[in-house]
Design a protein around this motif. Structure first.
Motif, short mmCIF file in Angstrom:
data_model
loop_
_atom_site.label_atom_id
_atom_site.label_comp_id
_atom_site.label_asym_id
_atom_site.label_seq_id
_atom_site.Cartn_x
_atom_site.Cartn_y
_atom_site.Cartn_z
N SER A 171 -35.72 -15.56 54.23
CA SER A 171 -35.82 -15.08 52.85
C SER A 171 -35.48 -13.60 52.75
O SER A 171 -34.76 -13.18 51.84
CB SER A 171 -37.23 -15.35 52.29
OG SER A 171 -38.20 -14.66 53.06
N ILE A 186 -40.11 -15.33 46.87
CA ILE A 186 -39.98 -15.94 45.54
C ILE A 186 -38.53 -16.28 45.24
O ILE A 186 -38.20 -17.39 44.82
CB ILE A 186 -40.55 -14.99 44.47
CG1 ILE A 186 -42.06 -14.80 44.69
CG2 ILE A 186 -40.30 -15.54 43.07
CD1 ILE A 186 -42.67 -13.67 43.89
N VAL A 187 -37.64 -15.32 45.48
CA VAL A 187 -36.20 -15.54 45.23
C VAL A 187 -35.67 -16.66 46.12
O VAL A 187 -34.92 -17.53 45.67
CB VAL A 187 -35.41 -14.23 45.47
CG1 VAL A 187 -33.90 -14.51 45.45
CG2 VAL A 187 -35.77 -13.19 44.43
N MET A 198 -37.28 -19.22 47.54
CA MET A 198 -37.77 -20.55 47.15
C MET A 198 -37.03 -21.07 45.92
O MET A 198 -36.67 -22.26 45.85
CB MET A 198 -39.27 -20.50 46.86
CG MET A 198 -40.14 -20.22 48.07
SD MET A 198 -39.93 -21.40 49.41
CE MET A 198 -38.96 -20.44 50.54
N LYS A 199 -36.78 -20.19 44.97
CA LYS A 199 -36.06 -20.62 43.75
C LYS A 199 -34.64 -21.05 44.09
O LYS A 199 -34.16 -22.07 43.61
CB LYS A 199 -36.04 -19.48 42.73
CG LYS A 199 -37.39 -19.23 42.07
CD LYS A 199 -37.29 -18.12 41.03
CE LYS A 199 -38.62 -17.92 40.32
NZ LYS A 199 -38.55 -16.79 39.34
N LEU A 200 -33.96 -20.27 44.93
CA LEU A 200 -32.57 -20.60 45.28
C LEU A 200 -32.50 -21.86 46.13
O LEU A 200 -31.65 -22.73 45.90
CB LEU A 200 -31.91 -19.43 46.01
CG LEU A 200 -30.44 -19.64 46.41
CD1 LEU A 200 -29.59 -19.96 45.20
CD2 LEU A 200 -29.91 -18.41 47.13
N GLY A 212 -34.54 -24.33 46.13
CA GLY A 212 -34.79 -25.47 45.24
C GLY A 212 -33.57 -25.79 44.38
O GLY A 212 -33.19 -26.96 44.22
N LYS A 213 -32.95 -24.76 43.85
CA LYS A 213 -31.77 -24.93 43.00
C LYS A 213 -30.62 -25.59 43.76
O LYS A 213 -29.88 -26.42 43.20
CB LYS A 213 -31.32 -23.56 42.47
CG LYS A 213 -30.07 -23.59 41.60
CD LYS A 213 -29.69 -22.19 41.18
CE LYS A 213 -28.37 -22.17 40.40
NZ LYS A 213 -27.98 -20.78 40.03
N GLU A 273 -47.19 -22.37 44.96
CA GLU A 273 -46.16 -23.14 44.26
C GLU A 273 -45.99 -24.54 44.85
O GLU A 273 -45.02 -25.23 44.55
CB GLU A 273 -44.82 -22.40 44.33
CG GLU A 273 -44.86 -21.00 43.73
CD GLU A 273 -45.21 -21.01 42.25
OE1 GLU A 273 -44.91 -22.01 41.57
OE2 GLU A 273 -45.78 -20.01 41.77
#
Length: 263
Positions: free
Chosen positions: A83, A98-99, A101-103, A105-106, A136
């Motif tokens: 990360s 945070i960044v 995990m979002k990427l 998932g996307k 999360e």
């Protein structure tokens, strides 16, 4: 559904060594993804054989980063990602988690093809980003790496406080030995006091340093040794574990009193 494991512990306690070696052990029979959530970004070095770019570094250069841009394949075909975090003294280290995990998932990284996902999470930094794997719902179970040293156990106790607050599932304490007197007894007693158990003991070994100098796991470089077998035993214990608790951490004075009895 993947088995989703978060490994927490004080910086420098050997989390990355534990994570990379159990990932190597799992790779013999499973599809494995390792996600480094430590700003040092060294979790995956011994799996890939070198340091890999972090997600934060990659998206600075390429805003529309693809799956192939961020995922690296390591020993045993373990999938690896880091990360990353900001420069020391600048910004929040949790932002990278945070960044990432979002990427991830996307990009559909958390697919049904994965059998095991392992998160390496720094546990002695007060930052909400380090709660992301639990808060999360990315990780289902937590293991804490510690030695019998005061500060390592102090950090472990603080991690227990976070797990309790987040209502996470603590699966056990991993004793990564430093060779101090009564070490296993100290860690076992601590585990019992917080309502958990020692799920594995890894002795101090020069093989760890020798393998890491070559950017390899112990399982890759010294695969036939007893040390490698202990990592495999730990991996099996974690995989088959069904005994989870919400820990009951010690108060500050209670912790100091607990530790003094071993002196």
């Amino acid at each position: 559904m993947s088995k989703r494991i978060a490994i927490y512990g004080k910086g420098g306690i050997g989390k990355s060594t534990i994570v990379s070696n159990i990932a190597a052990a799992y790779s013999e029979d499973h599809n494995v993804l390792v996600i480094g959530c430590d700003p040092k970004a060294d979790t995956t070095r011994t799996l890939v054989g070198k340091r890999i770019p972090t997600i934060l570094d990659i998206i600075k250069e390429k805003k529309d980063a693809s799956y192939e841009d961020i995922i690296y394949q390591g020993f045993g075909d373990v999938l690896c990602v880091e990360s990353g975090g900001p420069e020391p003294g600048v910004g929040c280290a949790g932002r990278g988690v945070i960044v990432a995990m979002k990427l991830l998932g996307k990009l559909g990284t958390f697919s049904d093809d994965l059998d095991i996902i392992i998160y390496d999470v720094l546990g002695d930094v007060v930052c909400g980003g380090f709660a992301v794997p639990l808060r999360e719902d990315f990780a289902d179970e937590v293991y804490i790496v510690t030695s019998g040293e005061y500060m390592a156990l102090y950090a472990a106790n603080n991690i227990c406080k976070g797990i309790k607050k987040l209502k996470g599932n603590l699966g056990g304490i991993i004793c990564n030995c430093r060779g101090i007197e009564n070490e296993i007894n100290i860690v076992s007693d601590f585990a019992d006091r917080v309502g958990s158990k020692v799920i594995g003991v890894i002795p101090r070994s020069e093989m760890v340093q020798k393998s890491e100098i070559d950017a390899k796991t112990v399982i890759e470089k010294f695969g036939e040794t007893e040390q490698a077998q202990l990592y495999k035993k730990l991996a099996k214990s974690i995989y088959s574990n069904e005994d989870f608790v919400i820990p009951n951490p010690l108060g500050i004075d209670e912790f100091d009193e607990f530790f003094r009895k071993f002196q």
